[in-house]
Motif scaffolding. Structure first.
Motif, PDB file in Angstrom:
ATOM      1  N   HIS A  32     131.297 -21.360  44.205  1.00 27.18           N
ATOM      2  CA  HIS A  32     132.613 -21.736  43.692  1.00 27.18           C
ATOM      3  C   HIS A  32     132.572 -21.941  42.173  1.00 27.18           C
ATOM      4  CE1 HIS A  32     134.386 -22.228  47.713  1.00 27.18           C
ATOM      5  NE2 HIS A  32     133.206 -22.690  48.060  1.00 27.18           N
ATOM      6  N   HIS A  68     131.252 -17.303  46.923  1.00 25.49           N
ATOM      7  CA  HIS A  68     132.584 -17.861  46.656  1.00 25.49           C
ATOM      8  C   HIS A  68     132.837 -18.049  45.157  1.00 25.49           C
ATOM      9  CE1 HIS A  68     133.191 -18.600  50.945  1.00 25.49           C
ATOM     10  NE2 HIS A  68     132.001 -19.141  50.974  1.00 25.49           N
ATOM     11  N   GLN A 102     131.106 -13.126  49.523  1.00 25.54           N
ATOM     12  CA  GLN A 102     132.459 -13.668  49.453  1.00 25.54           C
ATOM     13  C   GLN A 102     132.862 -14.070  48.029  1.00 25.54           C
ATOM     14  OE1 GLN A 102     133.783 -15.883  53.092  1.00 25.54           O
ATOM     15  NE2 GLN A 102     131.575 -16.128  53.424  1.00 25.54           N
TER      16      GLN A 102
END
Length: 391
Positions: A159, A184, A207
């Motif tokens: 992230h 992510h 992802q």
């Protein structure tokens, strides 16, 4: 819809590609940045165990809190090895260097690390900082790289958002590393590559979203790489896996590209330096494989890329290849949806007749590798018209 042996594209081998094209490609390739250290995987299992142990220790370590108006770098300097540093919501104008093992940096809320002035690298992780982890932060506005990680074993980027503003060269840059995960994350606005993994082994990219860069994801002379369930869109090229000369790591193998969404990568090329390989790439590439061995490209959706969908290319087409085997072996392209690609080829350096859903610069261009095959793909056009089927 066609299977491998039924393409409607005309067979036009054009074996006599003009020498000027090849010379231009060769000249550009030789300027690709050189490498300094060759990695081996002889101790892969022990390295992985060490990395997992560091991550476990990090999870148990007490957290140090950094508040807006204070320094992240000061906290890193003060804490012992294996510390967790929580960064509270806010904007931090500083660059950071991590040089001790087991450090975890994690944002709490909206955390932005921005260029304090004329600084090249946002977060720099150097040799000795094994087991580094970074999560839940945005890094933006630096001149060269948002995050640079070199020569460590065990890394996690989760992230993390890298914003280049069409000026920064790389977003997330990993080189000479072993055993890492990039998940992510988001990278946008980079003149070279959003997420780069070079001369590294055992790295998973999962992802992530990379868009509006010259290249979305790139591996260079890397091995044991997994690229799974990422979303590449609106770059000049979605995914590049390259083996190029001029580096101390002379192999690239065992890469899997699976279940990715790779669409509409027709962004204008942001690279302005003609000495860089990326400068000559035609806009509109989905996946390009150059000289890598033992690859699986499976179950990807590759659509709307104006030059080619999935291309397998020998490095020899670009000129001399000292120190490497330029021909891909055992590349399997299976069960992909590769539609509506190659519809608008525009390039000063690459022939327009290569444009297609599936591209292989094989025997007609001196690529005598073994085990390369295509099966169960949904596509309309290919170059050449007939591709070898997988058994």
């Amino acid at each position: 819809m066609k299977q491998e042996k039924c393409s409607k594209a005309p067979h036009n081998t054009q074996a006599d590609v003009s020498k000027s094209i090849i010379f231009l490609l060769a000249a550009s390739l030789l300027f690709v940045t050189g490498c300094k250290k060759e990695l081996t995987s002889n101790n892969a299992e022990s390295d992985k165990a060490e990395s997992l142990a560091m991550q476990a220790n990090n999870a148990k370590a007490p957290a140090i809190v950094v508040q807006p108006g204070t320094s992240i770098q000061a906290a890193i300097n003060a804490v012992p090895n294996g510390s967790v540093i929580k960064i509270l919501q806010g904007t931090y104008s500083e660059s950071i260097v991590v040089n001790k093992p087991g450090i975890t940096l994690t944002g709490e809320g909206n955390v932005v690390i921005q260029n304090p002035g004329d600084v090249s690298i946002g977060i720099q992780v150097v040799k000795g900082a094994d087991g580094f982890a970074l999560s839940n932060v945005t890094v933006q506005g630096f001149k060269d790289r948002a995050v640079e990680i070199k020569e460590i074993n065990g890394l996690l980027l989760s992230h993390v958002t890298a914003i280049g503003n069409n000026k920064e060269e790389f977003g997330l840059f990993v080189q000479y590393c072993t055993n890492g995960t990039i998940e992510h994350c988001e990278a946008t606005g980079h003149t070279d590559t959003g997420i780069f993994v070079g001369e590294s082994t055992g790295v998973s990219l999962a992802q992530n979203e990379s868009f509006a860069n010259t290249i979305g994801i790139e591996t260079e002379n890397a091995s044991r790489i997994t690229i799974d369930k990422n979303h590449m869109h609106d770059n000049s090229a979605g995914i590049l896996c390259l083996l190029v000369p001029g580096k101390s790591t002379s192999e690239s193998s065992n890469i899997t590209i699976t279940k990715n969404q790779i669409r509409d990568n027709n962004h204008a090329n942001l690279q302005t330096d003609p000495s860089e390989l990326e400068f000559i790439l035609p806009t509109g590439i989905g996946i390009l494989i150059l000289g890598v061995d033992n690859m699986l490209v499976e179950d990807n959706h590759v659509t709307g890329n104006q030059y080619t969908g999935i291309g397998v290319v020998t490095t020899a087409i670009l000129g001399p290849t000292p120190g490497i085997d330029p021909v891909s072996d055992n590349v399997k392209v299976v069960s992909n949806q590769v539609k509506n690609n190659g519809f608008n080829p525009q390039s000063l350096y690459f022939p327009t007749y290569f444009a297609s859903d599936l591209l292989w610069l094989g025997p007609d261009f001196g690529a005598t590798g073994t085990g390369n095959c295509w099966s169960k793909n949904l596509y309309d056009t290919s170059f050449p018209a007939t591709l070898p089927s997988c058994q």
